[in-house]
Every structure is written in C-alpha cells, then in structure tokens.
Design a protein around this motif. Structure first.
Motif: not given
Lengths: 326, 399
Positions: B180-188, B208-215, B236-239
């Motif tokens: 149930d983690l749906n706010k993600i931060a994506f670093l690349y 998918s109901g998941i949103s990227i809140v930080a990139e 507000e990323a959860q993962v």
C-alpha cells in the motif's frame, strides 16, 4: 586546372572503381567509415594545416550534423536529401556565429574554447530529452534517398561517400592553389605579416572555420544515415582528439595528408583487431590500444611532418606543401 | 637527405613502412587458413561470432561475458559439439564504441558467422541492428534496453537475453501495491540506463494509482546526492526508487542514511553485485531490489525450474575462474545456449536459426524461463526476477 596536377585525383578515381569487383560488405563499410572521417578531416586540415588554427571541438559539429539529420527525418519527416543538406548547413551557421568570438583567441586559448564548445554540445545531446532521445539516442533513421535511388546497401553508400569525398578533394585542391589558399598559408606562417600584406585574417579564419564545420556536419549527416542509429557517445571529446590525430598523422598543410591520416588511423585499428589476437592469444582491446599507441608514437618520431612526407621515398607527389609566396 | 641524420631517419622510416606492410600481409594468409580448415574437416564447424564491450567504458559487462562464452564453447566442443559439429566462436572487442561495433559485426558476417551474440551495452547493440537486419543474420543482444527488440516489426532478426526494465519495474510495483505504498520518489542516473528506467516507470505507473511525487537525477560521476535527497525528504514520498549503478548508487545509499530518511529504499537490478554493498560501507542494509535469481541461487526453492541450471553454471564458473559469476555472464550463458539449441534443430541456416529462436518455448536459462514469440523477442516475464533485501551485507530472498 592542368591534367598533370590532377594525376593523384585521377589515380583516386581508379582506386574507387577497383573495389566494385570485390564482394565484401566489411571492406565497403570500412571504406565508408574512412570516407566519412576523411570528410571531417579534410575540413579540419584546411583549418589546422593551412589557416593554422587548432580545434578540439569538431566532434561537436560532426554530432550536430548527425543529430540534425536524425531529428529532421524521424521527428519531422523531412526528405532525407534536404535533411542531409541541413545537416551540413546548420553546423556551418553555428560555426560562423561562435567563430566570430572564439577565433580572436590564439593557440592554447583557442584550443580550450573549442574544447569547451565540444563538451557543451555533448551535454546538450545528453540532456536533449525527447528531442535528441537523451543518452539512449535515436534509432530508425531512414535510408538516404536521392531521387529514385535509395542508398540501402554498403556498396551504394560507398560509391556515394567516395564520390562526395572526391568532389570535396577537387574543391580543396582548387582552393589551396588559389589566392585564398595562399592567403590562408600566410596566416599560418605569421598572422601579423599577413595582416600587413593586406590579408583580412579575421574574415579568412572565420571562413575556414565555417567551411570545416560545414564538412564535419555533412559527414555527421552521412554517418547518421549510414548507421541509422545515433547516441551521444560517438561525438565525445575523444572523437575530436581522433580527428586532430588524423590531421597530424597525415601531415599538416599537405593536400593528401587528411585523407592519408583517416585511412591510416581507421585501417590500423581494423588491422590490429585482426593481428593482435594472432600474436597474443586471448588479447582484448587493451593490447590493441597499446600497440596502436606505439605505432603512432613511432610515426611521429620518424615522420614528424606526417605520413604524406613518406611519398618522397617513392617520388610520389604526395607532399604538396604550399609556401606563402604569391 | 644530405647529412647523416637524415639518412638514418630515412632508413628508420623505411623500416617502419616495412613493419606496417608486414603487418598488412600477415593479415591475409590467416583468412585463407581459416577457409581451408573449415573445408578440410568432415564435420564442418558451425561459425558463430560475438561482439562484446571487452575494453572501454562497459568493460565490466563485457569481461564476464567473454569468460562465460569461452568456458561454454570449450565445454560444448569437448562434449562433441552440436550434432557432431564443433563450434568455432570468434569474439570481437568493440572497445565500447558504436562505430567499431558496426565494423566488428560486418567482419563476423563476412567470415560466415551464422549468428552474432552481443553487444554488451544498449548503444553498441543498437548500432548493429541495421547491419544484421539488412544482412539477415540472427543477433542476440546481451543488453537490457527494450528498444533493442521493439518494435519487433523492425527487429525481425534481433533477440535479447537480459530482462527489460519493465520486468523489474513490474516486480517493484507489485511490491508497492502489496504494501500500500502509492507515492513514490524516483531518482535516476543521467545516462542510458537511468533514462530507460525512467521511461519504463513513467509508463508503468500510469493508471495504476501510484504517483511519482518527486523526480530527481544525478550524474554518473557525482560524489554527493544530498541535494536530491533533501528534496525527496521535503516531498510526501512514501518510498524511494533509484535507477543507478555503483559507485553513484552506493554513494546515494550512504547519503540516504545521512539525511535521516527512514522510508523504504528500493534500488534497481543495476546494483546487483557485491561491489554495491562494499562501496555503501554498511549503509546498504535494509535496501530492497529486484534481481535475477543467480545471486540468490542457494536460497530459491528446489521446485524452481531454474535452480539446477543456476547451480551448474555457478559450479562450472567457480571451477574455471575461481570467482562467482554475475548476471552479465548469465546473459551470455543464455544467449549462447539459446543459439545452440536453435542450431541443433535448424543446422547452419541463418533463416532457420532465426525461426527456431523465435519459437523458443520454456527454455530454462540463467536470467529466467524464456518464451519467445513473434511479438516478444526477449521472452522473459516477472517470474524471472525476485525481490531481495540486503541483510548484513548479503542478499536475502524475500517473497
């Protein structure tokens, strides 16, 4: 335009026809790569050998040409021939704009400015996002089509690039034997003296720079159409050094030098890939690079004026150095 | 040429010329010898070629691949080859250079290679596609980017053995959904690897109901990712999901602890080697990542069809090279064996080999179980990856 003066060019024309008997796509593609590099190096040869200005940024113009062709054909569906023309013209215009400022610099400072420009353009290719495809590059570049002929195989492409190279060689032959060519030489020998003799140094240097960028862009466009995939990596600083190396190995300020340099650098690479594993079983590219380096250092020690001066051993008219006399 | 030193120079110059011409002439007789040996033997060897990034930027990929291929070909030939035909493998180094990759592929085709394995990285593989497509030679790439085999309408002759990013991303997404983690931060990482990861995740999270809140992105050579992580902390990323390889992936992991982030950290399969853990100096503990099964071969259940294959590859590799194999070698293992099984059925015919490769079903390899089809030239699904956790410097399977 006496026939006598064109002995070498006629010889080259013959050399062009002979491989048509050969059925080897590998040979054709090696020759295509040689011709593409040679086109860049012809322009750089004018800039370095005749006008005496160094550039460590020509991979950027080469890349700009490649990306222009790739973007115009895949993103905007331009006809391939027009895209190829744009690939030459755009880097030319850019060179004319930046050259006005940078060519005021001399020697090391000019080398640094062009180096910086090269790195800057490489970053733009990487960061171009959707437009340039970023670090993953762009694929699906169509075959070059002129009229009804599609240059879809190695043999056709070989004929095209060598024909272009021949035209460029004739053009350059006439250029270096003209008043402009002699004026360029005078800049190389002494800019102050040339200025006093009434040569418009700034304008001529800019023209030489623009001309060399134009050729580099053209070669880049041809590269994109040939490989049909481009990414930023072939247009890095390393490639700029490779181009300078070809000019120097061939012989600065000689007519045949740039062509010889491209031939030697590319074929040496290919030969070493064949030979090194035979001499040292299991040897990878690192051994090739070492031997490649040794051969190049050897060449520079024994032929500091470049390979075209070897011609004198066989009384070949390879070395056509121009003296600023008229 | 009037004085002594010039005369000497001239002689040395001539000597150099002589050496070069000798080198040139040394090249041609070997080719003839090749041809002779093939026509002489009763069971003609099957010629296959490989173009690998053995030196240059991607050498860490190419070297284990080369070692694996050499080991495999030796083993195969000592067991009698394919239907009695020995395999004649030529490995070429493209020095991680795209133009050289094209020329190497053309040489191999010229020498009669029935198929080409490689190249090791995405760029060098992409550069060879036009050549193999126009010359109609099957190619099995060892690189990950999905654009190597897609769209398959333009990639009739191209296959690949490494899992596409989307396989790994789907593994991560199913984990996110389960927890149930749906706010993600994506670093690349700002290169082709990170870029492909970004494209894949952006496409995967849609609807998918998941949103990227930080990139955020960083450079492969960056020494500090604290600024990027601070921004993540403020979001507000959860993962946090990271698409990078060491050393930058390890540095980021250290920084992650330093800025005091406590949310889960998920890496990509790009960190799936021991080097990542070593460079992170203890900070890697608790990190999650999707990975091929090779690294956790001992931990997977005996019921897993891959278990036996993985253990035999590890045993062979350790015996020969005295070190553990990694997933890159695994890609080469898969490519080689896929080709061998296609050759067994098809014989020395490029068109037939391609057909057999495309028909591959249920092939148990190192990277997973391959099921190819005309629409899928990779053939790996989510079951080819597992999720692992770094636990006291070791990979631990969690499922």
């Amino acid at each position: 335009m006496h026939l006598k003066n064109h002995k070498g060019l006629i010889l080259l024309l013959f050399l062009l026809v002979i491989p048509l008997k050969i059925d080897s796509n590998y040979l054709y593609s090696t020759l295509v790569v040689i011709a593409i590099y040679s086109i860049v190096v012809q322009g750089l040869g004018i800039l370095m050998g005749y006008a005496g200005q160094v550039s460590f940024g020509h991979a950027a113009f080469f890349g700009l040409g490649g990306y222009t062709a790739a973007i115009l054909t895949t993103r905007f569906n331009w006809p391939t021939l027009i895209a190829l023309l744009a690939a030459a013209i755009l880097p030319g215009i850019l060179a004319a704009i930046i050259g006005r400022q940078t060519l005021k610099l001399r020697e090391l400072y000019l080398a640094l400015a062009t180096l910086g420009f090269g790195i800057l353009v490489h970053i733009i290719f990487n960061e171009g996002g959707e437009l340039t495809g970023g670090p993953s590059g762009m694929s699906g570049i169509p075959n070059l089509t002129i009229g009804t002929i599609s240059f879809d195989n190695d043999q056709k492409f070989y004929l095209l690039v060598w024909f272009m190279l021949l035209l460029i060689l004739i053009g350059i032959y006439n250029l270096v034997h003209s008043r402009t060519g002699r004026a360029l030489c005078s800049i190389r020998e002494s800019e102050y003296a040339a200025e006093n003799a009434g040569v418009d140094c700034a304008r001529l240097k800019l023209q030489a720079f623009t001309f060399s960028a134009l050729l580099a862009g053209l070669a880049g466009g041809l590269y994109a159409f040939y490989v049909s995939f481009i990414s930023p990596s072939p247009f890095s600083f390393h490639t700029s050094v490779q181009f300078v190396l070809m000019v120097v190995i061939g012989g600065l300020g000689t007519f045949w030098g740039p062509l010889l340099g491209a031939v030697v650098v590319v074929s040496l690479n290919e030969l070493l890939r064949e030979i090194v594993p035979l001499l040292i079983p299991g040897a990878g590219g690192e051994y090739q690079i070492i031997i490649y380096g040794i051969i190049l250092v050897g060449l520079m020690i024994f032929q500091p004026k470049g390979l075209s001066s070897i011609g004198r051993y066989f009384r070949l008219p390879l070395k056509k150095e121009l003296k600023p006399e008229g | 040429m009037k004085n002594m030193s010039k005369g000497l120079k001239r002689r040395l110059g001539l000597a150099l010329l002589l050496v070069i011409s000798l080198l040139i002439s040394a090249c041609s007789p070997t080719k003839e010898a090749d041809v002779k040996s093939t026509t002489a033997s009763a069971n003609e060897p099957y010629k296959i070629g490989a173009v690998l990034d053995i030196s240059g930027n991607s050498s860490s990929l190419g070297v284990p691949e080369r070692d694996t291929l050499l080991m495999m070909v030796e083993k195969l030939n000592s067991e009698g080859g394919i239907n009695g035909h020995p395999v004649d493998l030529t490995i070429m180094d493209n020095k991680s250079d795209e133009t050289e990759s094209v020329l190497a592929a053309k040489t191999l085709i010229e020498k009669g290679s029935l198929a080409i394995l490689g190249a090791s990285s995405s760029g060098t593989s992409m550069a060879m596609i036009k050549t193999v497509e126009s010359e109609k030679v099957p190619m099995i790439s060892l690189a990950a980017a999905s654009s190597i085999v897609e769209p398959t309408s333009d990639r009739k002759w191209v296959f690949k053995t490494a899992q596409s990013d989307i396989v790994m991303i789907n593994k991560i997404i199913s984990y996110l959904k389960k927890n149930d983690l749906n706010k993600i931060a994506f670093l690349y990482m700002n290169n082709s690897y990170g870029d492909n990861g970004k494209k894949a995740i952006t496409a995967a999270v849609k609807d998918s109901g998941i949103s990227i809140v930080a990139e955020e992105k960083f450079d492969a050579n960056d020494k500090d990712m604290t600024p990027q992580l601070s921004k993540v902390k403020a979001s507000e990323a959860q993962v946090v999901i990271v698409w990078a390889i060491p050393p930058s992936a390890s540095i980021l992991t250290k920084n992650f602890k330093d800025v005091g982030l406590t949310i889960p950290l998920i890496h990509s399969h790009g960190v799936g080697n021991q080097k990542f853990i070593e460079l992170a100096q203890g900070a890697a503990d608790g990190t999650l990542l999707p990975i091929g099964k090779l690294s956790v071969a001992q931990q997977i259940t005996d019921a897993d069809p891959q278990k036996k294959v993985l253990e035999s590859y590890i045993a062979d590799y350790v015996k020969k090279y005295n070190s553990e194999p990694n997933s890159f070698g695994g890609y080469a293992w898969d490519a080689f064996n896929l080709l061998v099984s296609a050759l067994e059925k098809a014989g020395p015919d490029r068109e037939a080999i391609r057909g057999e490769l495309e028909k591959t079903q249920g092939f148990v390899g190192i990277s997973g179980v391959f099921n190819m089809s005309p629409e899928d030239h990779n053939g790996l699904k989510e079951d080819s990856a597992v999720l692992v956790k770094v636990d006291q410097g070791k990979w631990k399977l969690i499922e």
